[in-house]
Design a protein around this motif. Structure first.
Motif, PDB file in Angstrom:
ATOM      1  N   MET A 194       0.767  -1.157  -0.001  1.00 41.40           N
ATOM      2  CA  MET A 194      -0.117  -0.026  -0.097  1.00 41.40           C
ATOM      3  C   MET A 194       0.837   1.185  -0.121  1.00 41.40           C
ATOM      4  SD  MET A 194      -2.998  -0.840  -0.174  1.00 41.40           S
ATOM      5  CE  MET A 194      -4.061   0.380   0.285  1.00 41.40           C
ATOM      6  N   LEU A 195       1.766   1.205   0.668  1.00 43.49           N
ATOM      7  CA  LEU A 195       2.842   2.440   1.049  1.00 43.49           C
ATOM      8  C   LEU A 195       3.389   2.722  -0.500  1.00 43.49           C
ATOM      9  CD1 LEU A 195       4.511   2.084   4.291  1.00 43.49           C
ATOM     10  CD2 LEU A 195       2.769   3.808   3.786  1.00 43.49           C
ATOM     11  N   MET A 196       3.742   1.468  -1.076  1.00 42.48           N
ATOM     12  CA  MET A 196       4.615   1.862  -2.625  1.00 42.48           C
ATOM     13  C   MET A 196       3.593   2.369  -3.367  1.00 42.48           C
ATOM     14  SD  MET A 196       6.235  -1.931  -3.347  1.00 42.48           S
ATOM     15  CE  MET A 196       7.888  -2.452  -2.546  1.00 42.48           C
ATOM     16  N   THR A 197       2.270   2.505  -3.452  1.00 40.87           N
ATOM     17  CA  THR A 197       1.259   2.966  -4.437  1.00 40.87           C
ATOM     18  C   THR A 197       1.380   4.537  -3.873  1.00 40.87           C
ATOM     19  OG1 THR A 197      -0.506   2.616  -3.075  1.00 40.87           O
ATOM     20  CG2 THR A 197      -0.025   0.919  -4.803  1.00 40.87           C
ATOM     21  N   GLU A 198       1.345   4.789  -2.524  1.00 42.94           N
ATOM     22  CA  GLU A 198       1.388   6.286  -2.031  1.00 42.94           C
ATOM     23  C   GLU A 198       2.784   6.931  -2.599  1.00 42.94           C
ATOM     24  OE1 GLU A 198      -1.129   7.837  -0.729  1.00 42.94           O
ATOM     25  OE2 GLU A 198      -2.377   6.079  -0.193  1.00 42.94           O
ATOM     26  N   ILE A 199       3.747   5.972  -2.314  1.00 36.89           N
ATOM     27  CA  ILE A 199       4.916   6.534  -2.656  1.00 36.89           C
ATOM     28  C   ILE A 199       5.135   6.986  -4.179  1.00 36.89           C
ATOM     29  CG2 ILE A 199       7.514   6.691  -2.694  1.00 36.89           C
ATOM     30  CD1 ILE A 199       7.234   4.783  -0.088  1.00 36.89           C
ATOM     31  N   ALA A 200       4.569   5.980  -5.068  1.00 35.17           N
ATOM     32  CA  ALA A 200       4.400   6.295  -6.443  1.00 35.17           C
ATOM     33  C   ALA A 200       3.631   7.509  -6.708  1.00 35.17           C
ATOM     34  CB  ALA A 200       3.764   4.989  -6.898  1.00 35.17           C
ATOM     35  N   THR A 201       2.583   7.698  -6.187  1.00 37.90           N
ATOM     36  CA  THR A 201       1.880   8.960  -6.170  1.00 37.90           C
ATOM     37  C   THR A 201       2.799  10.330  -6.221  1.00 37.90           C
ATOM     38  OG1 THR A 201      -0.339   7.745  -5.721  1.00 37.90           O
ATOM     39  CG2 THR A 201      -0.220  10.263  -5.585  1.00 37.90           C
ATOM     40  N   ALA A 235      -3.539  -0.194  -7.017  1.00 38.23           N
ATOM     41  CA  ALA A 235      -2.504   0.122  -8.217  1.00 38.23           C
ATOM     42  C   ALA A 235      -3.111   0.559  -9.469  1.00 38.23           C
ATOM     43  CB  ALA A 235      -1.783  -1.126  -8.476  1.00 38.23           C
ATOM     44  N   ARG A 236      -4.551  -0.219  -9.644  1.00 31.97           N
ATOM     45  CA  ARG A 236      -5.420   0.222 -10.746  1.00 31.97           C
ATOM     46  C   ARG A 236      -5.707   1.604 -10.646  1.00 31.97           C
ATOM     47  NH1 ARG A 236      -9.740  -4.270 -11.887  1.00 31.97           N
ATOM     48  NH2 ARG A 236      -9.997  -3.091 -13.857  1.00 31.97           N
ATOM     49  N   ARG A 237      -6.038   2.079  -9.496  1.00 30.78           N
ATOM     50  CA  ARG A 237      -6.628   3.260  -9.170  1.00 30.78           C
ATOM     51  C   ARG A 237      -5.495   4.493  -9.640  1.00 30.78           C
ATOM     52  NH1 ARG A 237      -7.784   5.684  -3.212  1.00 30.78           N
ATOM     53  NH2 ARG A 237      -9.593   3.776  -3.159  1.00 30.78           N
ATOM     54  N   PHE A 238      -4.272   3.937  -9.371  1.00 30.97           N
ATOM     55  CA  PHE A 238      -3.000   4.862  -9.507  1.00 30.97           C
ATOM     56  C   PHE A 238      -3.026   5.180 -10.985  1.00 30.97           C
ATOM     57  CE2 PHE A 238       1.293   5.265 -11.246  1.00 30.97           C
ATOM     58  CZ  PHE A 238       1.527   6.271 -10.373  1.00 30.97           C
ATOM     59  N   ARG A 239      -3.158   3.960 -11.813  1.00 34.22           N
ATOM     60  CA  ARG A 239      -3.085   4.151 -13.282  1.00 34.22           C
ATOM     61  C   ARG A 239      -4.015   4.912 -13.827  1.00 34.22           C
ATOM     62  NH1 ARG A 239      -2.579   5.745 -17.183  1.00 34.22           N
ATOM     63  NH2 ARG A 239      -1.999   4.960 -19.197  1.00 34.22           N
ATOM     64  N   ARG A 240      -5.401   4.779 -13.268  1.00 30.19           N
ATOM     65  CA  ARG A 240      -6.741   5.534 -13.767  1.00 30.19           C
ATOM     66  C   ARG A 240      -6.552   6.999 -13.689  1.00 30.19           C
ATOM     67  NH1 ARG A 240      -9.658   1.553 -11.183  1.00 30.19           N
ATOM     68  NH2 ARG A 240     -10.100   2.939  -9.413  1.00 30.19           N
ATOM     69  N   THR A 241      -5.824   7.299 -12.641  1.00 29.38           N
ATOM     70  CA  THR A 241      -5.676   9.067 -12.081  1.00 29.38           C
ATOM     71  C   THR A 241      -4.420   9.559 -12.594  1.00 29.38           C
ATOM     72  OG1 THR A 241      -4.775   8.322 -10.098  1.00 29.38           O
ATOM     73  CG2 THR A 241      -7.117   8.411 -10.119  1.00 29.38           C
ATOM     74  N   TYR A 242      -3.622   8.660 -13.306  1.00 30.92           N
ATOM     75  CA  TYR A 242      -2.214   9.132 -13.727  1.00 30.92           C
ATOM     76  C   TYR A 242      -2.400   9.919 -15.043  1.00 30.92           C
ATOM     77  CZ  TYR A 242       2.502   8.974 -16.188  1.00 30.92           C
ATOM     78  OH  TYR A 242       3.502   9.220 -16.631  1.00 30.92           O
ATOM     79  N   GLU A 243      -1.995  11.136 -15.230  1.00 31.01           N
ATOM     80  CA  GLU A 243      -1.910  12.179 -16.300  1.00 31.01           C
ATOM     81  C   GLU A 243      -0.746  12.411 -16.937  1.00 31.01           C
ATOM     82  OE1 GLU A 243      -4.348  15.333 -14.669  1.00 31.01           O
ATOM     83  OE2 GLU A 243      -6.172  14.121 -14.403  1.00 31.01           O
ATOM     84  N   GLY A 244       0.335  11.754 -16.562  1.00 32.04           N
ATOM     85  CA  GLY A 244       1.627  12.078 -17.059  1.00 32.04           C
ATOM     86  C   GLY A 244       1.753  11.583 -18.542  1.00 32.04           C
ATOM     87  N   PRO A 245       3.086  11.770 -18.981  1.00 24.03           N
ATOM     88  CA  PRO A 245       3.439  11.216 -20.353  1.00 24.03           C
ATOM     89  C   PRO A 245       3.238   9.815 -20.681  1.00 24.03           C
ATOM     90  CG  PRO A 245       5.390  11.737 -19.163  1.00 24.03           C
ATOM     91  CD  PRO A 245       4.324  12.370 -18.228  1.00 24.03           C
ATOM     92  N   MET A 246       2.884   9.198 -21.646  1.00 20.29           N
ATOM     93  CA  MET A 246       3.036   7.784 -22.034  1.00 20.29           C
ATOM     94  C   MET A 246       4.355   7.221 -22.152  1.00 20.29           C
ATOM     95  SD  MET A 246       1.216   4.980 -22.134  1.00 20.29           S
ATOM     96  CE  MET A 246      -0.521   5.950 -22.289  1.00 20.29           C
ATOM     97  N   THR A 247       4.999   6.927 -21.248  1.00 23.16           N
ATOM     98  CA  THR A 247       6.511   6.368 -21.424  1.00 23.16           C
ATOM     99  C   THR A 247       6.405   4.915 -21.570  1.00 23.16           C
ATOM    100  OG1 THR A 247       6.850   6.327 -19.020  1.00 23.16           O
ATOM    101  CG2 THR A 247       7.347   8.174 -19.820  1.00 23.16           C
ATOM    102  N   ASN A 248       7.600   4.494 -21.771  1.00 24.08           N
ATOM    103  CA  ASN A 248       7.823   2.865 -22.187  1.00 24.08           C
ATOM    104  C   ASN A 248       7.241   2.306 -20.626  1.00 24.08           C
ATOM    105  OD1 ASN A 248       8.653   3.140 -24.620  1.00 24.08           O
ATOM    106  ND2 ASN A 248      10.716   3.072 -24.029  1.00 24.08           N
ATOM    107  N   SER A 249       7.582   2.858 -19.539  1.00 21.43           N
ATOM    108  CA  SER A 249       7.165   2.307 -18.089  1.00 21.43           C
ATOM    109  C   SER A 249       5.757   2.310 -18.106  1.00 21.43           C
ATOM    110  CB  SER A 249       7.843   3.095 -17.081  1.00 21.43           C
ATOM    111  OG  SER A 249       9.326   2.974 -16.993  1.00 21.43           O
ATOM    112  N   VAL A 250       5.198   2.975 -18.523  1.00 21.52           N
ATOM    113  CA  VAL A 250       3.748   3.081 -18.370  1.00 21.52           C
ATOM    114  C   VAL A 250       2.935   1.999 -19.400  1.00 21.52           C
ATOM    115  CG1 VAL A 250       1.458   4.683 -18.917  1.00 21.52           C
ATOM    116  CG2 VAL A 250       3.532   5.804 -18.079  1.00 21.52           C
ATOM    117  N   ARG A 251       3.531   2.094 -20.538  1.00 21.06           N
ATOM    118  CA  ARG A 251       2.954   1.025 -21.616  1.00 21.06           C
ATOM    119  C   ARG A 251       3.461  -0.400 -21.219  1.00 21.06           C
ATOM    120  NH1 ARG A 251       5.955   4.669 -24.875  1.00 21.06           N
ATOM    121  NH2 ARG A 251       4.473   5.946 -26.381  1.00 21.06           N
ATOM    122  N   ALA A 252       4.628  -0.631 -20.326  1.00 24.94           N
ATOM    123  CA  ALA A 252       4.717  -1.959 -19.913  1.00 24.94           C
ATOM    124  C   ALA A 252       3.921  -2.282 -18.850  1.00 24.94           C
ATOM    125  CB  ALA A 252       6.164  -2.001 -19.308  1.00 24.94           C
ATOM    126  N   PHE A 253       3.633  -1.137 -17.899  1.00 22.91           N
ATOM    127  CA  PHE A 253       2.594  -1.486 -16.791  1.00 22.91           C
ATOM    128  C   PHE A 253       1.189  -1.821 -17.222  1.00 22.91           C
ATOM    129  CE2 PHE A 253      -0.433  -0.184 -13.533  1.00 22.91           C
ATOM    130  CZ  PHE A 253      -0.191  -1.046 -12.578  1.00 22.91           C
TER     131      PHE A 253
END
Length: 266
Positions: A194-201, A235-253
């Motif tokens: 859970m903390l990892m998702t918060e730090i990711a945010t 983790a799915r919520r993090f992806r839904r709310t992400y508004e940054g660039p579409m990087t290779n990391s995003v595509r891989a996830f």
């Protein structure tokens, strides 16, 4: 829960009935946590209500306040911070006029999170300062009052401060608070997820998009490995709310998310 119910049925009129009801309250509180981890909100709320009722029947106001506070924390996580703040006021009424410092520190920390969730940054910061004062006062106690098993110390408060800073948009302060919290004690596996998702945010807010998705990918791994639907949904919520660039990391996830969810459904 079944075992405690059977014992209470035989001893409801005995002098041990209050202690048994207190045990039932703790068992129900743990059952509520398990169902929350399964992302089963309805059953979780049912068990939290049972935990509160059992604590009241045991005439243990501190235990009742603890269970109401736990329900408040659950409601914040379930995106209903307004209800959570009402529950926290109810928990304080249960405690009375002279609550233990540990209880005050914990409730103020949850309140800070609730205030941040409704975007009231000034009130959230006030609650954090009140929690800090209560933590300092609690250090003079020989031991935390049951049902707390471990002290609610500055490291644990730092964890709440980090969550608050994420929600009020202060990523640098959030990352610093996470570091302070994790330097003192390593959380359990699911809590770490859970903390990892918060730090990711916080990292995403700072523009560290690749690091953010590495963290959320690691959290997703923990969620699937340990069967924690709560971590997976976070983790799915993090992806839904992400508004940054579409990087290779995003595509891989995204690809990993699609593949995993299809496999889980088949």
């Amino acid at each position: 829960m079944n075992l405690t119910s059977c014992i209470l049925g035989r001893a409801a009129q005995s002098r041990f009935a209050g202690d048994i009801r207190a045990v039932m309250s703790e068992a129900a509180g743990f059952a509520a946590w398990v169902h929350a981890d399964m992302h089963d909100a309805g059953t979780s709320r049912t068990y939290y209500r049972l935990a509160v009722d059992s604590a009241r029947q045991a005439e243990h106001s501190l235990l009742a306040a603890y269970m109401i506070g736990s329900l408040a924390a659950f409601e914040i996580d379930a995106d209903d911070p307004v209800l959570a703040l009402e529950l926290l006021a109810q928990a304080r009424r249960e405690l009375g006029e002279r609550p233990p410092a540990t209880a005050r520190a914990w409730l103020f920390s949850i309140e800070a999170l609730g205030r941040a969730a409704v975007r009231d940054a000034p009130a959230a910061l006030v609650a954090l300062r009140q929690a800090e004062s209560a933590v300092t006062a609690s250090e003079r106690a020989a031991a935390p009052p049951w049902p707390w098993v471990f002290p609610f110390d500055h490291a644990k408060l730092a964890g709440y401060r980090a969550l608050v800073m994420v929600r009020i948009g202060r990523p640098d302060e959030a990352v610093a608070a996470f570091a302070e919290s994790l330097s003192s004690a390593q959380p359990a596996v699911k809590q770490r997820g859970m903390l990892m998702t918060e730090i990711a945010t916080a990292k995403a807010m700072s523009g560290d998009h690749d690091e953010a998705f590495q963290l959320v990918s690691d959290a997703f791994t923990l969620g699937t490995t340990y069967g924690s639907e709560r971590i997976i949904q976070r983790a799915r919520r993090f992806r839904r709310t992400y508004e940054g660039p579409m990087t290779n990391s995003v595509r891989a996830f995204d690809e990993r998310l699609r593949t995993t969810l299809v496999e889980r459904r088949s």
